[in-house]
Design a protein around this motif. Structure first.
Motif, PDB file in Angstrom:
ATOM      1  N   VAL A 104       0.930  -1.287  -0.261  1.00  0.00           N
ATOM      2  CA  VAL A 104       0.070  -0.004   0.060  1.00  0.00           C
ATOM      3  C   VAL A 104       0.885   1.271  -0.069  1.00  0.00           C
ATOM      4  O   VAL A 104       0.586   2.296   0.254  1.00  0.00           O
ATOM      5  CB  VAL A 104      -1.180  -0.012   1.311  1.00  0.00           C
ATOM      6  N   SER A 105       2.058   1.087  -0.508  1.00  0.00           N
ATOM      7  CA  SER A 105       2.904   2.354  -0.569  1.00  0.00           C
ATOM      8  C   SER A 105       3.244   3.013   0.749  1.00  0.00           C
ATOM      9  O   SER A 105       3.425   4.224   0.650  1.00  0.00           O
ATOM     10  CB  SER A 105       2.468   3.283  -1.802  1.00  0.00           C
ATOM     11  N   LEU A 106       3.451   2.269   1.800  1.00  0.00           N
ATOM     12  CA  LEU A 106       3.794   2.973   3.126  1.00  0.00           C
ATOM     13  C   LEU A 106       5.191   2.160   3.524  1.00  0.00           C
ATOM     14  O   LEU A 106       5.073   0.872   3.677  1.00  0.00           O
ATOM     15  CB  LEU A 106       2.987   2.591   4.222  1.00  0.00           C
ATOM     16  N   ASP A 107       6.346   3.010   3.554  1.00  0.00           N
ATOM     17  CA  ASP A 107       7.534   2.388   3.931  1.00  0.00           C
ATOM     18  C   ASP A 107       7.453   1.751   5.334  1.00  0.00           C
ATOM     19  O   ASP A 107       7.243   2.706   6.480  1.00  0.00           O
ATOM     20  CB  ASP A 107       8.690   3.387   3.668  1.00  0.00           C
ATOM     21  N   GLY A 130      -4.999  11.357   6.659  1.00  0.00           N
ATOM     22  CA  GLY A 130      -5.894  10.771   6.315  1.00  0.00           C
ATOM     23  C   GLY A 130      -5.740   9.639   5.359  1.00  0.00           C
ATOM     24  O   GLY A 130      -6.012   8.609   5.403  1.00  0.00           O
ATOM     25  N   GLY A 131      -4.991  10.091   4.215  1.00  0.00           N
ATOM     26  CA  GLY A 131      -4.613   9.035   3.179  1.00  0.00           C
ATOM     27  C   GLY A 131      -3.776   7.700   3.687  1.00  0.00           C
ATOM     28  O   GLY A 131      -3.866   6.758   3.432  1.00  0.00           O
ATOM     29  N   GLN A 132      -2.639   8.382   4.314  1.00  0.00           N
ATOM     30  CA  GLN A 132      -1.807   7.385   4.969  1.00  0.00           C
ATOM     31  C   GLN A 132      -2.496   6.484   6.084  1.00  0.00           C
ATOM     32  O   GLN A 132      -2.346   5.114   6.132  1.00  0.00           O
ATOM     33  CB  GLN A 132      -0.447   8.143   5.752  1.00  0.00           C
ATOM     34  N   ALA A 133      -3.275   6.946   6.801  1.00  0.00           N
ATOM     35  CA  ALA A 133      -4.104   6.063   7.741  1.00  0.00           C
ATOM     36  C   ALA A 133      -5.037   5.320   6.919  1.00  0.00           C
ATOM     37  O   ALA A 133      -5.276   4.188   7.375  1.00  0.00           O
ATOM     38  CB  ALA A 133      -4.842   6.977   8.637  1.00  0.00           C
ATOM     39  N   GLN A 134      -5.662   5.584   6.007  1.00  0.00           N
ATOM     40  CA  GLN A 134      -6.460   4.632   5.267  1.00  0.00           C
ATOM     41  C   GLN A 134      -5.849   3.637   4.472  1.00  0.00           C
ATOM     42  O   GLN A 134      -5.949   2.295   4.646  1.00  0.00           O
ATOM     43  CB  GLN A 134      -7.351   5.606   4.047  1.00  0.00           C
ATOM     44  N   ALA A 155      -5.107  14.014  -4.017  1.00  0.00           N
ATOM     45  CA  ALA A 155      -3.858  13.398  -4.090  1.00  0.00           C
ATOM     46  C   ALA A 155      -3.795  11.969  -3.449  1.00  0.00           C
ATOM     47  O   ALA A 155      -3.091  11.089  -3.747  1.00  0.00           O
ATOM     48  CB  ALA A 155      -2.801  14.316  -3.428  1.00  0.00           C
ATOM     49  N   ALA A 156      -4.345  11.869  -2.124  1.00  0.00           N
ATOM     50  CA  ALA A 156      -4.357  10.781  -1.390  1.00  0.00           C
ATOM     51  C   ALA A 156      -5.345   9.728  -1.779  1.00  0.00           C
ATOM     52  O   ALA A 156      -4.957   8.397  -2.013  1.00  0.00           O
ATOM     53  CB  ALA A 156      -4.852  10.935   0.171  1.00  0.00           C
ATOM     54  N   ARG A 157      -6.306  10.136  -2.704  1.00  0.00           N
ATOM     55  CA  ARG A 157      -7.224   8.984  -3.346  1.00  0.00           C
ATOM     56  C   ARG A 157      -6.279   8.343  -4.549  1.00  0.00           C
ATOM     57  O   ARG A 157      -6.381   7.173  -4.769  1.00  0.00           O
ATOM     58  CB  ARG A 157      -8.221   9.857  -4.144  1.00  0.00           C
ATOM     59  N   VAL A 158      -5.521   9.108  -5.052  1.00  0.00           N
ATOM     60  CA  VAL A 158      -4.503   8.557  -6.460  1.00  0.00           C
ATOM     61  C   VAL A 158      -3.811   7.253  -5.659  1.00  0.00           C
ATOM     62  O   VAL A 158      -3.839   6.325  -6.143  1.00  0.00           O
ATOM     63  CB  VAL A 158      -3.688   9.551  -7.047  1.00  0.00           C
ATOM     64  N   ARG A 159      -3.173   7.700  -4.670  1.00  0.00           N
ATOM     65  CA  ARG A 159      -2.590   6.570  -3.882  1.00  0.00           C
ATOM     66  C   ARG A 159      -3.080   5.308  -3.321  1.00  0.00           C
ATOM     67  O   ARG A 159      -2.872   4.216  -3.385  1.00  0.00           O
ATOM     68  CB  ARG A 159      -1.602   7.130  -2.597  1.00  0.00           C
ATOM     69  N   ILE A 160      -4.431   5.812  -2.805  1.00  0.00           N
ATOM     70  CA  ILE A 160      -5.461   4.516  -2.286  1.00  0.00           C
ATOM     71  C   ILE A 160      -5.803   3.859  -3.443  1.00  0.00           C
ATOM     72  O   ILE A 160      -5.795   2.467  -3.680  1.00  0.00           O
ATOM     73  CB  ILE A 160      -6.617   5.176  -1.743  1.00  0.00           C
ATOM     74  N   LEU A 161      -6.015   4.457  -4.660  1.00  0.00           N
ATOM     75  CA  LEU A 161      -6.467   3.614  -5.968  1.00  0.00           C
ATOM     76  C   LEU A 161      -5.165   2.917  -6.458  1.00  0.00           C
ATOM     77  O   LEU A 161      -5.350   1.855  -6.828  1.00  0.00           O
ATOM     78  CB  LEU A 161      -6.706   4.562  -7.259  1.00  0.00           C
TER      79      LEU A 161
END
Length: 171
Positions: free
Chosen positions: A50-53, A67-71, A98-104
């Protein structure tokens, strides 16, 4: 077995637990015989998915995340035990663009890594649905009004309600 992703990651993550502990908890519950190292390896694997180091995020608390990192951490927790079905209820409703793109991208990585996992996503955002769904079920007043492949439902809606949704979304 299923995994759940709720609308609000901050309501679903224990604020007193570090992210690594939250993500690993399903493994500790379902596989009490697993050594700590195996749990840690799997937690790191899903964080990367999920792209979190892992080095950066394992020891953070939910309050330390956007919020995006937590999701994405909540998504990692939902998939850590390899569920057959992942149910995501409006996972991007309170997240910036921007966070939506990372979640997608995270959901796409999950689909690639776990092709047999069914992902059921509840969403009012047809732009999101268009990018992630193979099939769409449109509900109106609690009943199914249209179902089919994404391209068909969004490109050639048959039901009047679906037509209005697509027109309002201006896809």
């Amino acid at each position: 077995q299923s995994g759940l992703v709720f609308q609000s990651p901050f309501d679903s993550l224990d604020p007193r637990w570090r992210i690594g502990r939250s993500i690993g908890e399903p493994l500790r519950m379902h596989h009490p015989d697993w050594p700590r190292e195996r749990v840690a390896e799997r937690v790191a694997e899903v964080l990367e998915m999920v792209s979190l180091d892992p080095e950066t995020y394992l020891n953070r608390f939910p309050v330390d995340l956007s919020g995006g990192q937590a999701q994405r951490a909540a998504i990692a927790r939902a998939i850590v035990d390899g569920p057959k079905v992942l149910l995501a209820d409006e996972p991007m409703s309170a997240i910036d663009v921007a966070a939506r793109v990372r979640i997608l991208e995270s959901f796409e990585a999950i689909r690639n890594a776990e092709p047999d996992m069914a992902i059921i996503m509840v969403s009012h955002d047809l732009g999101v649905v268009q990018h992630i769904a193979d099939r769409i079920l449109v509900l109106h007043d609690g009943r199914a009004v249209e179902v089919g492949p994404t391209d068909q439902v969004l490109g050639h809606p048959q039901d009047e309600y679906t037509k209005r949704l697509v027109q309002a979304a201006s896809l």
